[in-house]
Design a protein around this motif. Structure first.
Motif, PDB file in Angstrom:
ATOM      1  N   GLN A   2      23.101-111.228 -46.753  1.00  0.00           N
ATOM      2  CA  GLN A   2      23.681-109.886 -46.787  1.00  0.00           C
ATOM      3  C   GLN A   2      23.565-109.232 -45.414  1.00  0.00           C
ATOM      4  OE1 GLN A   2      25.243-108.745 -49.602  1.00  0.00           O
ATOM      5  NE2 GLN A   2      24.773-110.792 -50.419  1.00  0.00           N
ATOM      6  N   SER A   3      24.592-108.474 -45.040  1.00  0.00           N
ATOM      7  CA  SER A   3      24.615-107.831 -43.733  1.00  0.00           C
ATOM      8  C   SER A   3      24.414-106.326 -43.842  1.00  0.00           C
ATOM      9  CB  SER A   3      25.948-108.093 -43.030  1.00  0.00           C
ATOM     10  OG  SER A   3      26.132-109.460 -42.755  1.00  0.00           O
ATOM     11  N   VAL A   4      23.861-105.763 -42.789  1.00  0.00           N
ATOM     12  CA  VAL A   4      23.753-104.308 -42.653  1.00  0.00           C
ATOM     13  C   VAL A   4      24.266-103.932 -41.273  1.00  0.00           C
ATOM     14  CG1 VAL A   4      21.840-103.995 -44.253  1.00  0.00           C
ATOM     15  CG2 VAL A   4      21.357-104.538 -41.867  1.00  0.00           C
ATOM     16  N   ASN A  64      26.796-106.272 -37.261  1.00  0.00           N
ATOM     17  CA  ASN A  64      26.396-106.544 -38.631  1.00  0.00           C
ATOM     18  C   ASN A  64      25.323-107.623 -38.600  1.00  0.00           C
ATOM     19  OD1 ASN A  64      28.238-104.734 -39.875  1.00  0.00           O
ATOM     20  ND2 ASN A  64      29.884-106.228 -39.596  1.00  0.00           N
ATOM     21  N   ALA A 111      21.809-109.561 -40.361  1.00  0.00           N
ATOM     22  CA  ALA A 111      21.223-109.907 -41.653  1.00  0.00           C
ATOM     23  C   ALA A 111      20.248-108.815 -42.085  1.00  0.00           C
ATOM     24  CB  ALA A 111      20.513-111.251 -41.563  1.00  0.00           C
ATOM     25  N   GLU A 112      20.269-108.492 -43.361  1.00  0.00           N
ATOM     26  CA  GLU A 112      19.500-107.368 -43.899  1.00  0.00           C
ATOM     27  C   GLU A 112      18.008-107.408 -43.560  1.00  0.00           C
ATOM     28  OE1 GLU A 112      16.988-105.138 -46.457  1.00  0.00           O
ATOM     29  OE2 GLU A 112      17.194-107.329 -46.623  1.00  0.00           O
ATOM     30  N   LEU A 120      16.266-105.200 -40.660  1.00  0.00           N
ATOM     31  CA  LEU A 120      15.832-103.814 -40.784  1.00  0.00           C
ATOM     32  C   LEU A 120      14.408-103.685 -41.307  1.00  0.00           C
ATOM     33  CD1 LEU A 120      18.967-101.887 -42.104  1.00  0.00           C
ATOM     34  CD2 LEU A 120      18.152-102.139 -39.760  1.00  0.00           C
ATOM     35  N   GLN A 121      13.901-104.742 -41.939  1.00  0.00           N
ATOM     36  CA  GLN A 121      12.533-104.704 -42.451  1.00  0.00           C
ATOM     37  C   GLN A 121      11.500-104.933 -41.361  1.00  0.00           C
ATOM     38  OE1 GLN A 121      11.900-107.244 -45.919  1.00  0.00           O
ATOM     39  NE2 GLN A 121      14.105-107.304 -46.280  1.00  0.00           N
TER      40      GLN A 121
END
Length: 271
Positions: A113-115, A129, A131-132, A135-136
């Protein structure tokens, strides 16, 4: 961020030897404090090939890096990659990386999933964009393989972070930026956005020849390298194997950007 690159001899992919070498690299050029932080390691899985082909960061190097950060007190060590032509988790299991990650206290982070991540300081790109799991992360580490590259001549720590972009979108960026110089500026914008705080280079066996990065010849180089400055890491490693880094488009573009170095003469080596 320093301007030092740590070098350590390591002849084979024996876990204890690799782990000791990485711990030594950490002593020579320490990563920032990771106690109770989330660390994201980004290895290179171009596509799922066995370790002896030298296509991917060797699983033992990945496992040893996971253990090294766990031992430094990281709250969580995530490892993830987005191969262009395979499912992330399946590829990690195929190359043996998944088992190494789990065995040494890490978690595989599926890059599916992308963000959207803004890049206000980008020269030619203003958003990416990623990979999610990006952000973590409190700390992003490029865990790269030293290889030749048919398009960019060389691939290492900075080019490796292209894999933060999920799946087929990477191919779209090659179509968008077909010129070496503009693709080099694109990669520099990507690295400005990713803000990787550390890099570890797997150069025990690298890849040589015009088939790189996917079908070149494995070549024994017998070392590992690390730095908290990923341009300095790439510049030194490219120089060690005979390149003029000024002729590698993304490295020259990154140097001119002045984010990581004001001059290649500032780079020092330790170890």
């Amino acid at each position: 961020m320093t301007k030092s690159v740590a070098l350590e001899k390591c002849n084979d992919y024996v876990f204890e030897d690799v782990f000791v070498a990485i711990k030594k690299l950490f002593e020579l050029v320490p990563p920032r404090d990771v106690k109770d932080k989330i660390v994201l390691l980004k290895p290179n899985i171009l596509y799922p090939k066995k370790p002896e082909t030298a296509v991917c960061t060797h699983p033992v190097v990945v496992g040893a890096a996971v253990k090294a950060f766990v031992d430094k007190g990281a709250g969580k060590v995530l490892v993830g990659e987005a191969p262009a032509i395979a499912n992330s988790t399946h590829a990690a299991k195929t190359v043996g990386m998944y088992d190494q990650v789990v065995a040494h206290g890490g978690e595989w982070a599926d890059f599916s999933q992308s963000v959207e991540v803004p890049c206000p300081d980008g020269k030619i790109v203003k958003k990416f964009n990623f990979a999610e799991p990006f952000l973590q992360a409190d700390l992003v580490v490029s865990l790269s393989k030293l290889k030749t590259h048919q398009f960019m001549s060389y691939t290492g720590a900075m080019k490796n972070l292209f894999g933060l972009i999920v799946g087929l979108e990477k191919a779209e960026q090659h179509y968008r930026f077909p010129n070496k110089e503009t693709f080099g500026e694109f990669l520099t914008d990507l690295n400005v956005t990713a803000k990787a705080q550390y890099g570890i280079m797997d150069a025990i066996v690298g890849m040589d020849g015009p088939g790189g990065p996917g079908s070149g010849n494995p070549i024994k180089l017998n070392f590992l390298a690390a730095s908290d400055n990923i341009l300095a890491l790439d510049w030194k490693c490219a120089s060690l194997v005979g390149y003029n880094p000024h002729k590698i488009p993304n490295l020259d573009a990154a140097l001119k950007r002045g984010v990581w170095l004001s001059s290649e003469k500032d780079i020092t080596t330790v170890g």
